[in-house]
Design a protein around this motif. Structure first.
Motif, PDB file in Angstrom:
ATOM      1  N   UNK A   4       5.477  -5.824  -6.804  1.00 14.85           N
ATOM      2  CA  UNK A   4       5.984  -6.825  -5.863  1.00 14.85           C
ATOM      3  C   UNK A   4       5.927  -8.230  -6.458  1.00 14.85           C
ATOM      4  N   UNK A  41       0.840  -1.208   0.000  1.00 20.20           N
ATOM      5  CA  UNK A  41       0.000   0.000   0.000  1.00 20.20           C
ATOM      6  C   UNK A  41       0.869   1.250   0.000  1.00 20.20           C
ATOM      7  N   UNK A  42       1.927   1.218   0.829  1.00 19.40           N
ATOM      8  CA  UNK A  42       2.817   2.388   0.927  1.00 19.40           C
ATOM      9  C   UNK A  42       3.449   2.684  -0.426  1.00 19.40           C
ATOM     10  N   UNK A  43       3.902   1.609  -1.106  1.00 18.59           N
ATOM     11  CA  UNK A  43       4.542   1.805  -2.408  1.00 18.59           C
ATOM     12  C   UNK A  43       3.571   2.395  -3.419  1.00 18.59           C
ATOM     13  N   UNK A  44       2.274   2.213  -3.180  1.00 21.16           N
ATOM     14  CA  UNK A  44       1.286   2.740  -4.132  1.00 21.16           C
ATOM     15  C   UNK A  44       0.682   4.072  -3.663  1.00 21.16           C
ATOM     16  N   UNK A  45       1.322   4.680  -2.689  1.00 21.13           N
ATOM     17  CA  UNK A  45       0.916   6.032  -2.301  1.00 21.13           C
ATOM     18  C   UNK A  45      -0.135   6.096  -1.206  1.00 21.13           C
ATOM     19  N   UNK A  46      -0.270   5.015  -0.415  1.00 19.13           N
ATOM     20  CA  UNK A  46      -1.255   4.998   0.680  1.00 19.13           C
ATOM     21  C   UNK A  46      -0.923   6.068   1.705  1.00 19.13           C
ATOM     22  N   UNK A  47      -1.925   6.862   2.078  1.00 22.12           N
ATOM     23  CA  UNK A  47      -1.667   7.913   3.065  1.00 22.12           C
ATOM     24  C   UNK A  47      -2.663   7.828   4.217  1.00 22.12           C
ATOM     25  N   UNK A 107      -0.061   4.543 -13.555  1.00 26.07           N
ATOM     26  CA  UNK A 107       0.445   5.756 -12.891  1.00 26.07           C
ATOM     27  C   UNK A 107       1.498   6.454 -13.757  1.00 26.07           C
ATOM     28  N   UNK A 143      -5.182   8.148  -5.213  1.00 23.94           N
ATOM     29  CA  UNK A 143      -4.242   8.633  -4.194  1.00 23.94           C
ATOM     30  C   UNK A 143      -3.555   9.909  -4.660  1.00 23.94           C
ATOM     31  N   UNK A 191      10.545   2.952   1.237  1.00 17.98           N
ATOM     32  CA  UNK A 191       9.891   2.193   2.326  1.00 17.98           C
ATOM     33  C   UNK A 191      10.923   1.879   3.399  1.00 17.98           C
ATOM     34  N   UNK A 230       6.956   8.112  -5.278  1.00 15.06           N
ATOM     35  CA  UNK A 230       6.236   6.866  -5.576  1.00 15.06           C
ATOM     36  C   UNK A 230       5.330   7.001  -6.795  1.00 15.06           C
ATOM     37  N   UNK A 236      -6.888   2.838  -7.925  1.00 12.78           N
ATOM     38  CA  UNK A 236      -6.499   3.154  -6.543  1.00 12.78           C
ATOM     39  C   UNK A 236      -5.344   4.162  -6.470  1.00 12.78           C
ATOM     40  N   UNK A 254      11.902   2.928  -3.253  1.00 12.01           N
ATOM     41  CA  UNK A 254      10.641   3.679  -3.144  1.00 12.01           C
ATOM     42  C   UNK A 254      10.472   4.284  -1.742  1.00 12.01           C
TER      43      UNK A 254
END
Lengths: 266, 278
Positions: free
Chosen positions: B88, A219-225, B158, B110, B55, B81, B106, B53
């Motif tokens: 993954x 989720x984080x890698x896909x921009x989850x905030x 994206x 964002x 993380x 990002x 999704x 990215x």
């Protein structure tokens, strides 16, 4: 059964209808089932079942199975409503039906209890039919979009959405683990089944924690905030034939309910 | 060689782990090329991708994106990002919404992209990747190959500048693998830089323009596939078999070989056919 319900909700003949219509109609029927008299409730039950089995093409077997499972819970609570224990003097009343007598106490049914049980049973069936109509014809993601429209807090929707995705992942993982255990001679006899199921539960817990961690990274890698933006509610035209049936049907039910309340109907 | 992403002496240790995952990792990812991060399991490939990215944050060392050090402020990470997309290894790790169409949207939501633009881009990507027939199928009803395609589509929509893929062909059958590679070829031709982490020697040899070899959290070699996989001493040191095509080519008589070894089955066939004709 969860997988079957999910599959049916995605592939039924009412899918082209806007989810808002089905959710709104289901809610209206549910409200009617809660507030009306038993005769109206039975009509609601039949009407909702016609939509679910007849129009949507939900397998009758699945529908009966779901209803039967809910009835089991009702049956489990039934004694508390209809059975009473009292002194021998109490059983003399006309509305009491004695079941048996034990140690100077009588166990009996009361007509008011039976009446309450009947009321509860018809209400339960009608409410179930209304909610099944929504659950079996509208997929969870579209239900969530409808809830979003009703301004349900986003944290609740996020949790439901994640649970919805996780349930199937974990179910598959549990099924795979069970197959692996069976392939190695597990689940043999009652004791073995209990042991292996306990082991499976432990593994499933650690696995779900690992999944949680991985999902968080994904989720984080896909921009989850901190919030999962859900899609908007799908809108669309309502076919006139359904519009007419709903308006006509609700009018008939209302009329019947008013008639009963005014005691015009015996 | 213009570098898009650069690792400078990266060190990283996972919490509660005795060994380091990255131990002074340094290399550059060239812009516009198909790069393979090649290494055995546990060599630090996935750890590096998570660093790329933002993380994970290196304990020591620095990552540079377009020659500027990575900023870990949340606004900058959000932008990073968008520019760097990571796919993954396990698609379940990144598929969150219920259907491919919803999940692809999704990441765009964002970013705060308008619904009209979002629908347009999602529809275009679904068509480009031949996902229209399964666009509204629940994700848990899809096969692994389809899930991998959807995960890739969710990142490609994206429109990142750099696409990172962690073992993208793992567990895929040959048809699904070919579909995935065709898609990567398409986006690469459109100008996207693609980096793939893999331990598949044959795949790395036939697909990459540039190979970065990782071992125990370090970069031990980098170069073209012919340079890397033609270095038998390196292959032996890594206890890795030489790619099948290269190995076969080496067994051919000198006069049959030609100047450059074949990179794919088609090139090998062409070589043999030319010899048969002569």
């Amino acid at each position: 059964m969860i997988r079957q319900i999910d599959a049916v909700s995605h592939h039924n003949r009412l899918r082209p209808l806007p989810p808002a219509l089905l959710c709104g109609f289901g809610a209206l029927l549910g409200l009617g089932a809660y507030l009306s008299h038993p005769a109206v409730r039975l009509l609601i039950l039949i009407w909702a079942a016609v939509w679910t089995i007849g129009y949507a093409g939900v397998p009758a077997r699945l529908y009966m199975l779901m209803t039967g499972a809910a009835c089991l819970f009702f049956a489990a609570g039934l004694p508390a409503i209809i059975v009473e224990i009292g002194s021998a003097a109490a059983e003399e009343k006309a509305e009491h039906f004695r079941l048996f007598h034990i140690y100077g106490r009588s166990i009996y049914l009361t007509s008011s209890g039976i009446q309450t049980a009947w009321e509860a049973f018809t209400r339960m069936l009608a409410c179930l039919a209304s909610s099944y109509m929504v659950i079996l014809t509208v997929p969870v993601p579209e239900l969530l979009a409808a809830l979003k429209k009703l301004r349900v807090p986003s944290v609740v929707l996020d949790l439901i959405m994640i649970m919805y995705r996780f349930i199937f992942i974990l179910w598959l993982e549990a099924a795979d683990m069970k197959t692996a255990q069976q392939a190695r001679g597990g689940h043999n006899g009652l004791k073995g089944r209990l042991n292996d199921t306990a082991m499976l539960a432990v593994h499933l817990f650690t696995s779900s924690m690992r999944r949680y961690h991985m999902l968080h990274q994904g989720l984080t890698a896909r921009g989850y905030d901190g919030h999962i933006p859900l899609p908007s509610l799908r809108m669309g035209a309502i076919p006139g034939r359904y519009k007419l049936e709903i308006i006509g049907g609700v009018a008939v039910l209302l009329l019947l309910e008013i008639t009963i309340r005014l005691e015009v109907w015996p | 060689m213009t570098a898009l992403l650069e690792a400078r002496q990266l060190h990283y240790t996972y919490p509660a782990s005795s060994g380091s995952a990255l131990r002074g990792l340094s290399f550059r990812v060239p812009a516009g090329k198909r790069t393979v991060l090649y290494g055995h399991n546990g060599s630090g490939k996935s750890t590096f991708l998570l660093h790329a990215v933002g993380i994970h944050r290196p304990v020591e060392g620095q990552l540079l994106w377009k020659n500027s050090p990575l900023s870990y402020r949340s606004r900058d990470l959000k932008e990073l990002r968008r520019e760097i997309g990571l796919v993954f290894q396990d698609p379940e790790q990144q598929l969150i919404l219920a259907t491919p169409r919803q999940d692809m949207a999704y990441g765009l939501r964002n970013l705060g992209i308008s619904e009209a633009e979002l629908n347009r881009r999602t529809a275009r990507m679904l068509t480009a990747m031949n996902l229209d027939p399964i666009a509204d199928t629940p994700i848990h009803h899809l096969s692994l190959g389809q899930k991998k395609q959807v995960a890739l589509a969710g990142i490609l929509v994206m429109e990142p500048e750099l696409l990172l893929l962690d073992e993208p062909t793992a567990y895929l059958d040959q048809a699904s693998e070919q579909r995935l590679l065709d898609e990567l070829e398409r986006v690469h031709k459109e100008g996207m830089t693609v980096v793939m982490a893999t331990h598949d020697t044959d795949l790395a040899y036939r697909w990459a323009d540039w190979v970065i070899v990782m071992q125990e959290g370090q970069c031990i070699a980098e170069g073209t596939p012919a340079e890397i996989f033609g270095d038998y001493a390196l292959m032996q040191r890594m206890q890795t078999p030489v790619p099948l095509l290269l190995d076969l080519w080496n067994t051919l008589p000198e006069e049959l070989r030609g100047d450059t070894p074949p990179r794919c089955r088609k090139e090998m066939k062409r070589l043999l056919a030319a010899y048969a004709r002569s």
